[in-house]
Design a protein around this motif. Structure first.
Motif, PDB file in Angstrom:
ATOM      1  N   ALA A  76      45.956  42.835  26.249  1.00  0.00           N
ATOM      2  CA  ALA A  76      44.818  42.191  26.766  1.00  0.00           C
ATOM      3  C   ALA A  76      44.820  42.386  28.274  1.00  0.00           C
ATOM      4  CB  ALA A  76      44.762  40.846  26.199  1.00  0.00           C
ATOM      5  N   ASP A  77      45.975  42.209  29.036  1.00  0.00           N
ATOM      6  CA  ASP A  77      45.887  42.158  30.259  1.00  0.00           C
ATOM      7  C   ASP A  77      45.436  43.683  31.074  1.00  0.00           C
ATOM      8  OD1 ASP A  77      46.760  40.813  32.876  1.00  0.00           O
ATOM      9  OD2 ASP A  77      47.943  42.868  33.039  1.00  0.00           O
ATOM     10  N   LEU A  78      45.620  44.818  30.283  1.00  0.00           N
ATOM     11  CA  LEU A  78      44.971  46.022  30.597  1.00  0.00           C
ATOM     12  C   LEU A  78      43.483  45.721  30.720  1.00  0.00           C
ATOM     13  CD1 LEU A  78      46.937  48.453  28.655  1.00  0.00           C
ATOM     14  CD2 LEU A  78      47.288  48.099  31.057  1.00  0.00           C
ATOM     15  N   VAL A  79      42.996  45.099  29.918  1.00  0.00           N
ATOM     16  CA  VAL A  79      41.380  44.797  30.158  1.00  0.00           C
ATOM     17  C   VAL A  79      41.099  43.949  31.096  1.00  0.00           C
ATOM     18  CG1 VAL A  79      39.455  44.163  28.598  1.00  0.00           C
ATOM     19  CG2 VAL A  79      41.362  45.548  27.533  1.00  0.00           C
ATOM     20  N   PHE A  80      41.522  42.762  31.107  1.00  0.00           N
ATOM     21  CA  PHE A  80      41.170  41.561  31.729  1.00  0.00           C
ATOM     22  C   PHE A  80      41.592  42.005  33.199  1.00  0.00           C
ATOM     23  CE2 PHE A  80      41.707  39.305  27.985  1.00  0.00           C
ATOM     24  CZ  PHE A  80      40.234  38.721  27.875  1.00  0.00           C
ATOM     25  N   THR A  81      42.614  42.906  33.669  1.00  0.00           N
ATOM     26  CA  THR A  81      42.976  43.217  34.985  1.00  0.00           C
ATOM     27  C   THR A  81      42.359  44.377  35.616  1.00  0.00           C
ATOM     28  OG1 THR A  81      45.288  42.336  34.692  1.00  0.00           O
ATOM     29  CG2 THR A  81      44.980  43.726  36.636  1.00  0.00           C
ATOM     30  N   TRP A  82      42.176  45.413  34.712  1.00  0.00           N
ATOM     31  CA  TRP A  82      41.678  46.935  35.327  1.00  0.00           C
ATOM     32  C   TRP A  82      40.215  46.931  35.108  1.00  0.00           C
ATOM     33  CZ3 TRP A  82      45.012  47.438  38.611  1.00  0.00           C
ATOM     34  CH2 TRP A  82      46.403  47.436  38.341  1.00  0.00           C
ATOM     35  N   ILE A  83      39.444  45.953  34.142  1.00  0.00           N
ATOM     36  CA  ILE A  83      38.124  45.938  34.006  1.00  0.00           C
ATOM     37  C   ILE A  83      37.579  44.800  34.811  1.00  0.00           C
ATOM     38  CG2 ILE A  83      36.200  46.156  32.489  1.00  0.00           C
ATOM     39  CD1 ILE A  83      37.883  47.614  30.406  1.00  0.00           C
ATOM     40  N   GLN A  84      38.051  43.580  34.255  1.00  0.00           N
ATOM     41  CA  GLN A  84      37.370  42.236  34.619  1.00  0.00           C
ATOM     42  C   GLN A  84      37.724  42.223  36.190  1.00  0.00           C
ATOM     43  OE1 GLN A  84      37.347  38.439  32.484  1.00  0.00           O
ATOM     44  NE2 GLN A  84      39.130  38.099  33.916  1.00  0.00           N
ATOM     45  N   ASN A  85      38.964  42.171  36.540  1.00  0.00           N
ATOM     46  CA  ASN A  85      39.301  41.658  37.819  1.00  0.00           C
ATOM     47  C   ASN A  85      39.009  42.844  39.002  1.00  0.00           C
ATOM     48  OD1 ASN A  85      40.658  40.620  40.128  1.00  0.00           O
ATOM     49  ND2 ASN A  85      42.708  40.552  38.954  1.00  0.00           N
ATOM     50  N   VAL A  86      38.829  44.253  38.439  1.00  0.00           N
ATOM     51  CA  VAL A  86      38.640  45.221  39.454  1.00  0.00           C
ATOM     52  C   VAL A  86      37.083  45.089  39.491  1.00  0.00           C
ATOM     53  CG1 VAL A  86      37.978  47.656  39.432  1.00  0.00           C
ATOM     54  CG2 VAL A  86      40.303  46.909  39.105  1.00  0.00           C
ATOM     55  N   GLY A  87      36.332  44.714  38.482  1.00  0.00           N
ATOM     56  CA  GLY A  87      34.956  44.533  38.673  1.00  0.00           C
ATOM     57  C   GLY A  87      34.514  43.193  39.475  1.00  0.00           C
ATOM     58  N   LEU A  88      35.179  42.237  39.545  1.00  0.00           N
ATOM     59  CA  LEU A  88      35.007  41.089  40.447  1.00  0.00           C
ATOM     60  C   LEU A  88      35.429  41.207  41.783  1.00  0.00           C
ATOM     61  CD1 LEU A  88      36.272  38.144  38.364  1.00  0.00           C
ATOM     62  CD2 LEU A  88      33.932  38.639  38.893  1.00  0.00           C
ATOM     63  N   LEU A  89      36.418  42.057  42.061  1.00  0.00           N
ATOM     64  CA  LEU A  89      36.790  42.656  43.419  1.00  0.00           C
ATOM     65  C   LEU A  89      35.655  43.363  44.024  1.00  0.00           C
ATOM     66  CD1 LEU A  89      40.763  42.932  43.133  1.00  0.00           C
ATOM     67  CD2 LEU A  89      39.269  41.308  44.483  1.00  0.00           C
ATOM     68  N   ARG A  90      35.150  44.332  43.188  1.00  0.00           N
ATOM     69  CA  ARG A  90      34.138  45.143  43.773  1.00  0.00           C
ATOM     70  C   ARG A  90      32.874  44.414  44.085  1.00  0.00           C
ATOM     71  NH1 ARG A  90      34.476  50.845  43.122  1.00  0.00           N
ATOM     72  NH2 ARG A  90      36.153  51.545  42.128  1.00  0.00           N
ATOM     73  N   TYR A  91      32.674  43.795  43.078  1.00  0.00           N
ATOM     74  CA  TYR A  91      31.269  42.562  43.682  1.00  0.00           C
ATOM     75  C   TYR A  91      31.297  41.992  44.879  1.00  0.00           C
ATOM     76  CZ  TYR A  91      28.256  38.892  42.958  1.00  0.00           C
ATOM     77  OH  TYR A  91      27.153  37.838  43.242  1.00  0.00           O
ATOM     78  N   TYR A  92      32.678  41.171  45.190  1.00  0.00           N
ATOM     79  CA  TYR A  92      33.159  40.798  46.133  1.00  0.00           C
ATOM     80  C   TYR A  92      33.008  41.512  47.467  1.00  0.00           C
ATOM     81  CZ  TYR A  92      36.171  38.363  49.846  1.00  0.00           C
ATOM     82  OH  TYR A  92      36.539  37.576  50.693  1.00  0.00           O
ATOM     83  N   LEU A  93      33.494  42.818  47.535  1.00  0.00           N
ATOM     84  CA  LEU A  93      33.399  43.820  48.539  1.00  0.00           C
ATOM     85  C   LEU A  93      32.127  44.198  49.104  1.00  0.00           C
ATOM     86  CD1 LEU A  93      36.598  45.601  47.914  1.00  0.00           C
ATOM     87  CD2 LEU A  93      36.472  44.063  49.852  1.00  0.00           C
ATOM     88  N   GLU A  94      31.265  44.163  47.715  1.00  0.00           N
ATOM     89  CA  GLU A  94      29.913  44.569  48.096  1.00  0.00           C
ATOM     90  C   GLU A  94      29.174  43.596  48.649  1.00  0.00           C
ATOM     91  OE1 GLU A  94      28.065  46.010  44.578  1.00  0.00           O
ATOM     92  OE2 GLU A  94      28.940  47.624  44.262  1.00  0.00           O
ATOM     93  N   ARG A  95      29.472  42.439  48.389  1.00  0.00           N
ATOM     94  CA  ARG A  95      28.727  41.384  49.299  1.00  0.00           C
ATOM     95  C   ARG A  95      29.178  41.247  50.565  1.00  0.00           C
ATOM     96  NH1 ARG A  95      28.996  35.652  46.221  1.00  0.00           N
ATOM     97  NH2 ARG A  95      27.851  35.220  48.073  1.00  0.00           N
ATOM     98  N   LYS A  96      30.488  41.574  50.646  1.00  0.00           N
ATOM     99  CA  LYS A  96      30.875  41.391  52.228  1.00  0.00           C
ATOM    100  C   LYS A  96      30.582  42.796  52.835  1.00  0.00           C
ATOM    101  CE  LYS A  96      33.274  37.386  52.072  1.00  0.00           C
ATOM    102  NZ  LYS A  96      32.762  36.514  52.990  1.00  0.00           N
ATOM    103  N   GLY A  97      30.242  43.736  52.290  1.00  0.00           N
ATOM    104  CA  GLY A  97      29.612  44.867  52.987  1.00  0.00           C
ATOM    105  C   GLY A  97      31.101  45.702  53.469  1.00  0.00           C
ATOM    106  N   ARG A  98      32.028  45.629  52.491  1.00  0.00           N
ATOM    107  CA  ARG A  98      33.111  46.210  52.756  1.00  0.00           C
ATOM    108  C   ARG A  98      33.554  47.687  51.991  1.00  0.00           C
ATOM    109  NH1 ARG A  98      37.628  41.769  53.144  1.00  0.00           N
ATOM    110  NH2 ARG A  98      39.022  43.453  53.196  1.00  0.00           N
ATOM    111  N   THR A  99      32.535  48.035  50.983  1.00  0.00           N
ATOM    112  CA  THR A  99      32.477  49.020  50.041  1.00  0.00           C
ATOM    113  C   THR A  99      32.591  50.532  50.744  1.00  0.00           C
ATOM    114  OG1 THR A  99      30.438  48.919  49.547  1.00  0.00           O
ATOM    115  CG2 THR A  99      31.850  47.906  48.125  1.00  0.00           C
TER     116      THR A  99
END
Length: 367
Positions: free
Chosen positions: A344-367
């Motif tokens: 289950a960690d393969l899903v929650f880390t590499w889809i959920q966590n990666v998605g949240l980090l991308r969203y955070y960086l987009e809001r910060k303008g660091r993508t």
């Protein structure tokens, strides 16, 4: 005569000039001067509709000619991360639904074995192979209303006995005698004095141990969350790590409830280990994406996936071998919980966590 010479000389001079022009050098004929022959520019080439479609498809992560499958998958993974977020969300909701249904039917969110809810465990050595599911079915039929679990033990390739667990009242001699009679009847031979071992677990002791184990798990989880918040000092990345750990534990617990697999003291320890395994890969991802500066965000995510997935896959493989080879039910229970949780960690880390980090960086303008 002089008149003829003077009349003919201009004609001869004209023919001489024409001959010179007629016999000009080939280089002069093959390479006309720029003043006489101007070169026109080539017409501007515009991409065809097919080329435009391919370029648009490549930009959107769709299939284009000559694009490797790996690159197309990465383009889809990076460009559609918000859509992919539905996968871990559904997995978490499904896990919560299974756990909630189990709680509604049994009054407990886990299936406890006798070490947590009280009862008796009887160990019977044997010198022959027996059908443990058939033995369990026969004992259940003789003792309706009780949870019975029969499992074998021994060395690889050779069964040396069985262990029978039952949630009987250890203070009731009638229930104990009924259990021993059912076991003897199912095995086809009467018990002899000293030919079996018996261990009792009081219900109050099991409940106390279960309560203390839950407290220990909550304290460990709270301390882990505190360390994460102190280190990263940002809300969304820290919450992403904690959510991934919660998702792993919920998925493992739902799996055990779905297949009615009882959890004992070893299972509690396995969940504590699962917290560490889960946080390990999530912190690896978050540090590389947020703390490191070399490369683009996609390159740092790809590097994290390569390391983290390899680490998790090797751990799952090792635990799968341990589960298949172990004869101890305690070890098998630990291995099973870790295998399900890490999957289950393969899903929650590499889809959920990666998605949240991308969203955070987009809001910060660091993508």
């Amino acid at each position: 005569m002089p008149d003829n010479q003077e009349h003919s000389s201009p004609h001869q001079h004209q023919e001489h000039q024409q001959g010179q022009e007629h016999h000009a050098s080939p280089s002069a004929q093959q390479h006309p001067s720029p003043s006489r022959h101007e070169t026109s520019p080539l017409p501007q080439q515009h991409p065809s509709p097919a080329q435009k479609s391919d370029a648009k498809g490549n930009a959107n992560g769709q299939r284009g000619p000559g694009i490797p499958l790996k690159d197309r998958l990465w383009a889809f993974y990076a460009g559609k991360y918000k859509s992919l977020f539905i996968i871990p969300l559904l997995l978490m909701l499904l896990s919560l639904g299974i756990i909630g249904a189990g709680y509604a039917s049994t009054g407990s969110f886990i299936v406890k074995d006798v070490s947590l809810k009280g009862g008796a465990t009887i160990t019977v050595p044997l010198d022959k192979e027996i059908d443990t599911p058939a033995i369990e079915h026969a004992i259940r039929a003789a003792m309706p209303g009780h949870d019975i679990l029969v499992r074998g033990y021994g060395i690889p390739g050779q069964q040396q006995g069985v262990i029978i667990s039952a949630d009987i009242d250890i203070n009731s001699k009638e229930q104990l005698d009924a259990l021993l009679t059912a076991i003897s009847s199912s095995l086809g031979s009467p018990f002899k004095e000293g030919s079996y071992g018996i261990e009792f677990f009081g219900s109050s002791l099991g409940a106390s141990f279960f309560r203390e184990s839950l407290i220990a798990m909550l304290v460990a989880f709270a301390l882990m969350a505190l360390v994460v918040f102190v280190y990263f000092r940002t809300f969304i990345p820290s919450v992403a790590i904690i959510l991934a750990a919660v998702g792993d534990m919920l998925a493992a617990l739902a799996f055990l409830n779905l297949f009615h697999i009882p959890i004992g003291t070893a299972g509690i320890a396995a969940f504590l280990m699962l917290i560490g395994y889960s946080v390990d890969t999530d912190i690896l991802l978050t540090i590389r994406v947020l703390k490191r500066k070399e490369g683009t965000v996609d390159e740092r995510i790809a590097s994290s996936i390569k390391t983290g997935v390899t680490q998790t896959a090797i751990a799952i493989l090792a635990m799968g071998i341990g589960f298949a080879m172990a004869q101890s039910d305690i070890i098998r229970q630990i291995m099973l919980i870790l295998i399900v949780g890490l999957t289950a960690d393969l899903v929650f880390t590499w889809i959920q966590n990666v998605g949240l980090l991308r969203y955070y960086l987009e809001r910060k303008g660091r993508t």
